[in-house]
Design a protein around this motif. Structure first.
Motif, PDB file in Angstrom:
ATOM      1  N   THR A 246       0.819  -1.207   0.000  1.00 14.90           N
ATOM      2  CA  THR A 246       0.000   0.000   0.000  1.00 14.90           C
ATOM      3  C   THR A 246       0.851   1.255   0.000  1.00 14.90           C
ATOM      4  O   THR A 246       0.604   2.174  -0.770  1.00 14.90           O
ATOM      5  CB  THR A 246      -0.941   0.003   1.215  1.00 14.90           C
ATOM      6  N   ALA A 247       1.872   1.305   0.834  1.00 21.73           N
ATOM      7  CA  ALA A 247       2.728   2.488   0.905  1.00 21.73           C
ATOM      8  C   ALA A 247       3.465   2.711  -0.412  1.00 21.73           C
ATOM      9  O   ALA A 247       3.594   3.842  -0.870  1.00 21.73           O
ATOM     10  CB  ALA A 247       3.719   2.360   2.053  1.00 21.73           C
ATOM     11  N   CYS A 248       3.917   1.655  -1.028  1.00 20.99           N
ATOM     12  CA  CYS A 248       4.611   1.776  -2.320  1.00 20.99           C
ATOM     13  C   CYS A 248       3.670   2.269  -3.404  1.00 20.99           C
ATOM     14  O   CYS A 248       4.045   3.097  -4.234  1.00 20.99           O
ATOM     15  CB  CYS A 248       5.220   0.448  -2.733  1.00 20.99           C
ATOM     16  N   GLU A 249       2.439   1.756  -3.397  1.00 19.70           N
ATOM     17  CA  GLU A 249       1.468   2.189  -4.404  1.00 19.70           C
ATOM     18  C   GLU A 249       1.134   3.662  -4.243  1.00 19.70           C
ATOM     19  O   GLU A 249       1.005   4.384  -5.226  1.00 19.70           O
ATOM     20  CB  GLU A 249       0.198   1.348  -4.299  1.00 19.70           C
ATOM     21  N   ILE A 250       1.013   4.125  -3.000  1.00 18.87           N
ATOM     22  CA  ILE A 250       0.726   5.538  -2.760  1.00 18.87           C
ATOM     23  C   ILE A 250       1.891   6.383  -3.235  1.00 18.87           C
ATOM     24  O   ILE A 250       1.697   7.411  -3.882  1.00 18.87           O
ATOM     25  CB  ILE A 250       0.416   5.776  -1.269  1.00 18.87           C
ATOM     26  N   GLN A 251       3.107   5.964  -2.953  1.00 15.90           N
ATOM     27  CA  GLN A 251       4.276   6.715  -3.395  1.00 15.90           C
ATOM     28  C   GLN A 251       4.373   6.732  -4.915  1.00 15.90           C
ATOM     29  O   GLN A 251       4.706   7.755  -5.500  1.00 15.90           O
ATOM     30  CB  GLN A 251       5.539   6.119  -2.788  1.00 15.90           C
ATOM     31  N   ASP A 252       4.072   5.623  -5.561  1.00 16.25           N
ATOM     32  CA  ASP A 252       4.101   5.572  -7.015  1.00 16.25           C
ATOM     33  C   ASP A 252       3.050   6.487  -7.616  1.00 16.25           C
ATOM     34  O   ASP A 252       3.303   7.178  -8.598  1.00 16.25           O
ATOM     35  CB  ASP A 252       3.888   4.139  -7.515  1.00 16.25           C
ATOM     36  N   ARG A 253       1.848   6.504  -7.029  1.00 16.49           N
ATOM     37  CA  ARG A 253       0.793   7.393  -7.506  1.00 16.49           C
ATOM     38  C   ARG A 253       1.201   8.843  -7.352  1.00 16.49           C
ATOM     39  O   ARG A 253       0.978   9.661  -8.239  1.00 16.49           O
ATOM     40  CB  ARG A 253      -0.503   7.147  -6.737  1.00 16.49           C
ATOM     41  N   ALA A 254       1.807   9.180  -6.219  1.00  9.11           N
ATOM     42  CA  ALA A 254       2.235  10.556  -5.978  1.00  9.11           C
ATOM     43  C   ALA A 254       3.346  10.952  -6.941  1.00  9.11           C
ATOM     44  O   ALA A 254       3.341  12.065  -7.476  1.00  9.11           O
ATOM     45  CB  ALA A 254       2.703  10.719  -4.532  1.00  9.11           C
ATOM     46  N   LEU A 255       4.275  10.057  -7.189  1.00  7.66           N
ATOM     47  CA  LEU A 255       5.357  10.358  -8.122  1.00  7.66           C
ATOM     48  C   LEU A 255       4.828  10.531  -9.541  1.00  7.66           C
ATOM     49  O   LEU A 255       5.214  11.463 -10.251  1.00  7.66           O
ATOM     50  CB  LEU A 255       6.407   9.236  -8.082  1.00  7.66           C
ATOM     51  N   ALA A 256       3.915   9.661  -9.959  1.00  9.62           N
ATOM     52  CA  ALA A 256       3.331   9.777 -11.299  1.00  9.62           C
ATOM     53  C   ALA A 256       2.541  11.082 -11.429  1.00  9.62           C
ATOM     54  O   ALA A 256       2.621  11.760 -12.462  1.00  9.62           O
ATOM     55  CB  ALA A 256       2.439   8.578 -11.590  1.00  9.62           C
TER      56      ALA A 256
END
Length: 191
Positions: free
Chosen positions: A85-95
């Motif tokens: 979950t934390a990785c997905e949130i970070q990926d969404r924020a970076l994108a």
């Protein structure tokens, strides 16, 4: 109040109720000009909302209070190896951050400031004019231009096509006006 459909990565996530008066873009969309048309069209509105959404998801909003997320994370129990979950949130924020900066780059530095002020920070046009040091009543026109360029970047508006063939390069010189390189030490008229 209005209803919006949430879409993420091509999937429809549901409908939410939003306060459209919260956004200066919503106000401009409802407001009619002297010609009876809205001050901004649907494509311009959607482009501004997309930029605001990326700004928000990227976490670029200024903080008004202390950031307690690190403290809260430290006390939270660890999740299992399959929890990303934390990785997905970070990926969404970076994108979202990449989309945001790419959009501002495509709009250009001259128009990006007004988009950030009005779309992202939700300042009114008058406040944006004061903040940017512009004359009164200039912000609305510049914002319309910026939103049009942003809508073209997102593919919401088509780029205008040229109806005439490109013109040839013209010059005002007469035939043979250029100096010759050949010649032995003659004056070429370019002293």
């Amino acid at each position: 109040m209005g209803t919006r459909t949430i879409e993420e990565q091509g999937r429809t996530g549901g409908h939410v109720t939003v306060n459209e008066a919260e956004s200066p873009l919503g106000w401009l969309r409802r407001r009619k000009g002297t010609d009876g048309k809205p001050l901004i069209n649907d494509a311009q509105y959607e482009a501004g909302e997309r930029l605001r959404r990326d700004f928000t998801v990227a976490g670029l909003s200024p903080r008004l209070t202390s950031n307690w997320t690190q403290t809260a994370r430290g006390r939270r129990r660890r999740s299992g190896p399959g929890d990303n979950t934390a990785c997905e949130i970070q990926d969404r924020a970076l994108a979202a951050r990449q989309r945001y900066f790419r959009a501002l780059e495509r709009v250009g530095p001259e128009l990006a400031d007004v988009l950030v002020e009005v779309c992202c920070l939700a300042n009114g046009i008058e406040a944006a004019e004061r903040s940017l040091g512009w004359p009164q009543r200039s912000g609305k026109i510049v914002l319309q231009l910026a939103l049009t360029r942003l809508a073209r970047h997102y593919g919401l508006l088509a780029c205008p096509t040229r109806t005439t063939a490109p013109s040839r390069i013209r010059h005002w010189g007469r035939d043979g006006f250029r100096p010759s390189i050949e010649g032995g030490g003659e004056a070429t008229g370019m002293e």
